[in-house]
Design a protein around this motif. Structure first.
Motif, mmCIF file in Angstrom:
data_model
loop_
_atom_site.group_PDB
_atom_site.id
_atom_site.type_symbol
_atom_site.label_atom_id
_atom_site.label_comp_id
_atom_site.label_asym_id
_atom_site.label_seq_id
_atom_site.Cartn_x
_atom_site.Cartn_y
_atom_site.Cartn_z
ATOM 1 N N LEU A 112 56.969 -8.251 -67.680
ATOM 2 C CA LEU A 112 56.124 -7.474 -66.792
ATOM 3 C C LEU A 112 56.649 -7.415 -65.355
ATOM 4 C CD1 LEU A 112 52.628 -8.570 -68.130
ATOM 5 C CD2 LEU A 112 53.603 -6.269 -68.200
ATOM 6 N N THR A 170 46.892 -7.983 -75.897
ATOM 7 C CA THR A 170 47.505 -6.688 -75.639
ATOM 8 C C THR A 170 48.139 -6.701 -74.252
ATOM 9 O OG1 THR A 170 45.408 -5.810 -74.785
ATOM 10 C CG2 THR A 170 45.905 -5.411 -77.121
ATOM 11 N N PRO A 180 48.289 -3.785 -71.875
ATOM 12 C CA PRO A 180 47.903 -2.389 -71.689
ATOM 13 C C PRO A 180 49.010 -1.564 -71.033
ATOM 14 C CG PRO A 180 46.076 -3.819 -71.132
ATOM 15 C CD PRO A 180 47.255 -4.712 -71.366
ATOM 16 N N GLY A 181 49.257 -0.395 -71.630
ATOM 17 C CA GLY A 181 50.312 0.474 -71.118
ATOM 18 C C GLY A 181 51.654 0.227 -71.756
ATOM 19 N N HIS A 182 51.726 -0.792 -72.624
ATOM 20 C CA HIS A 182 52.998 -1.133 -73.272
ATOM 21 C C HIS A 182 52.792 -1.204 -74.776
ATOM 22 C CE1 HIS A 182 54.975 -2.228 -69.422
ATOM 23 N NE2 HIS A 182 53.728 -2.546 -69.075
ATOM 24 N N ASN A 183 53.676 -0.551 -75.515
ATOM 25 C CA ASN A 183 53.569 -0.533 -76.958
ATOM 26 C C ASN A 183 53.766 -1.941 -77.526
ATOM 27 O OD1 ASN A 183 54.876 -0.292 -79.813
ATOM 28 N ND2 ASN A 183 53.867 1.683 -79.449
ATOM 29 N N GLY A 192 48.139 -8.346 -66.370
ATOM 30 C CA GLY A 192 48.670 -7.325 -67.267
ATOM 31 C C GLY A 192 48.610 -7.715 -68.718
ATOM 32 N N ASP A 205 45.492 1.025 -81.742
ATOM 33 C CA ASP A 205 46.924 1.304 -81.664
ATOM 34 C C ASP A 205 47.771 0.056 -81.884
ATOM 35 O OD1 ASP A 205 46.483 3.996 -81.154
ATOM 36 O OD2 ASP A 205 46.393 3.695 -78.985
#
Length: 464
Positions: free
Chosen positions: A417, A351, A353-356, A331, A390
């Motif tokens: 996570l 990063t 992914p899926g988390h700001n 993740g 982003d």
């Protein structure tokens, strides 16, 4: 093959931290669960803490501070001598050639803006699209005002291909200057400077190196590399007292447009004419930052006094430890510009992914006492190239970083996570903060007017 991490024990990795202690290395910060932990500073790429030796040097010279260069008083003469001695030390730290000149600036951004103003009128400047804004915007936005043209060259998928692209572009038309990063503030990677210089010089092109991330972590030699200019910052070189430097070839700096118009930069002024000084005075109008220059010189001396290769090994081992730990977490994705680049300096961006990234950074701070950077790191084109427009999260190490800080980050991300945050988070003024944060503010003058929630708030420089 034995890796750096395997060769060095935790004690070995942390040896440099003991040799060069930093101010605030044992500072504790409050967590949302009511406990406190020693702050894990993994944000050296933004600003490094002061060395204890630098702080002591500043304390030593403050009673001697006075005006420089034009004062007849005893302390003025002392301050002038200290300032000019600092200039020599800073130049020596980057192995300046005998005819090079060192100009004291505010930081790398200041240095590169100064250099952009002295490029001969009508010249062409070449820059890559991976640069920090400090080494991109001065060339783009100064081009019209200073009469030179700037070309932004996209990088290729590998170092070898990027060098070939550079070679072709340099041969296609004449450039007066190629300006490149010595180490990316996003991934720590860089093109091999020696090869870049050889390519450029073969076509009669000068090379400027943005040394903000390179000089404090690996050192740099103008003489050995053949580069024409290098710029770096005190606040990234363990001397956050407002000074930086531009060091390099004298001719453009002696004759180019003065960076600031004011006292000290001139030989003679009349109503109808101005006769300017040569460099460095030409670009140091006004009262210079004497204390900042002395602080930067002290940091240079302290870093130079480390055993050969010690800092490189320290940061390489910490980064390898961090890469190994993050790579093992399902993740988390580590950013990389090129698969064939040389070992990076101690900067790593990843990063989740899926988390700001702002949420992850806020969680790391509030629940684990870890300081990282999130955003686009003043390198928007590069983040777009890395498919991270982003934002991302950056961890960076330095002389004060310990293996415990790296291990804490890996453990904290694993917990995030697998279990999730223990507190609630919300966006306030564009920044992620703890909901109803009860952490107390540090008891220091200037913070008493802030609400407790401001301790977790971020400022307008989110993308730095």
């Amino acid at each position: 093959m034995t890796t750096t991490t395997e060769r060095l024990s935790c004690a070995d990795v942390d040896a440099v931290s003991a040799l060069l202690p930093v101010v605030g290395g044992n500072t504790t910060v409050p967590l949302v669960d009511g406990t406190q932990r020693v702050y894990a500073n993994l944000d050296y790429a933004a600003s490094a803490p002061a060395l204890e030796a630098v702080a002591a040097r500043v304390t030593e010279v403050l009673p001697l501070y006075a005006s420089v260069h034009r004062g007849a008083g005893y302390l003025s003469q002392v301050s002038t001598a200290l300032y000019e001695s600092a200039r020599q030390t800073i130049a020596r730290f980057v192995d300046a050639r005998p005819d090079d000149v060192a100009i004291i600036t505010r930081n790398t951004t200041d240095s590169l803006n100064l250099l952009a103003g002295v490029v001969p009128t009508g010249s062409r400047v070449l820059v890559l699209d991976i640069e920090h804004h400090a080494n991109l915007l001065p060339w783009v936005h100064s081009a019209d005002g200073h009469g030179h043209q700037t070309t932004i060259l996209p990088i290729a998928d590998t170092v070898a291909e990027t060098l070939a692209r550079l070679r072709d572009e340099l041969a296609r038309q004449h450039y007066a200057l190629l300006t490149v990063t010595g180490a990316s503030n996003v991934t720590g990677e860089a093109l091999p400077v020696d090869e870049v210089v050889a390519l450029a010089h073969a076509e009669g092109t000068r090379v400027a190196v943005d040394g903000a991330q390179l000089v404090p972590h690996r050192g740099f030699s103008l003489a050995a590399s053949g580069a024409d200019y290098v710029a770096f910052s005190g606040h990234k070189t363990y001397a956050p007292f407002g000074a930086g430097a531009l060091v390099g070839r004298r001719d453009w700096l002696d004759t180019g447009s003065p960076y600031l118009a004011g006292g000290g930069a001139v030989r003679d002024v009349r109503a109808d004419r101005t006769v300017w000084q040569p460099a460095p005075a030409r670009h140091e109008a006004g009262s210079p930052n004497v204390i900042g220059a002395i602080a930067l010189a002290e940091a240079c001396d302290q870093l130079a006094a480390l055993p050969a290769g010690a800092l490189h090994a320290h940061e390489e081992a910490l980064r390898a430890r961090l890469v190994a730990g993050l790579s093992a977490i399902d993740g988390v994705e580590i950013a990389r510009i090129w698969p064939d680049s040389a070992p990076p300096v101690g900067v790593l961006t990843f990063t989740v992914p899926g988390h700001n990234p702002g949420l992850v950074a806020a969680y790391l701070s509030a629940e684990h006492g870890i300081g990282v950077r999130d955003g686009r790191f003043c390198a928007h084109p590069l983040l777009a190239h890395l498919d991270a427009s982003d934002g991302a999260i950056r961890a960076s190490v330095g002389v004060g970083t310990t293996s415990e800080a790296v291990d804490r980050l890996v453990t904290a991300l694993t917990t995030y996570l697998s279990v999730g945050p223990a507190s609630g988070y919300e966006i306030v003024d564009g920044c992620w903060v703890v909901v109803e944060d009860t952490r107390p503010l540090v008891a220091v003058h200037g913070l008493d007017h802030l609400a407790a929630t401001a301790a977790a708030a971020c400022g307008p420089a989110l993308d730095d």
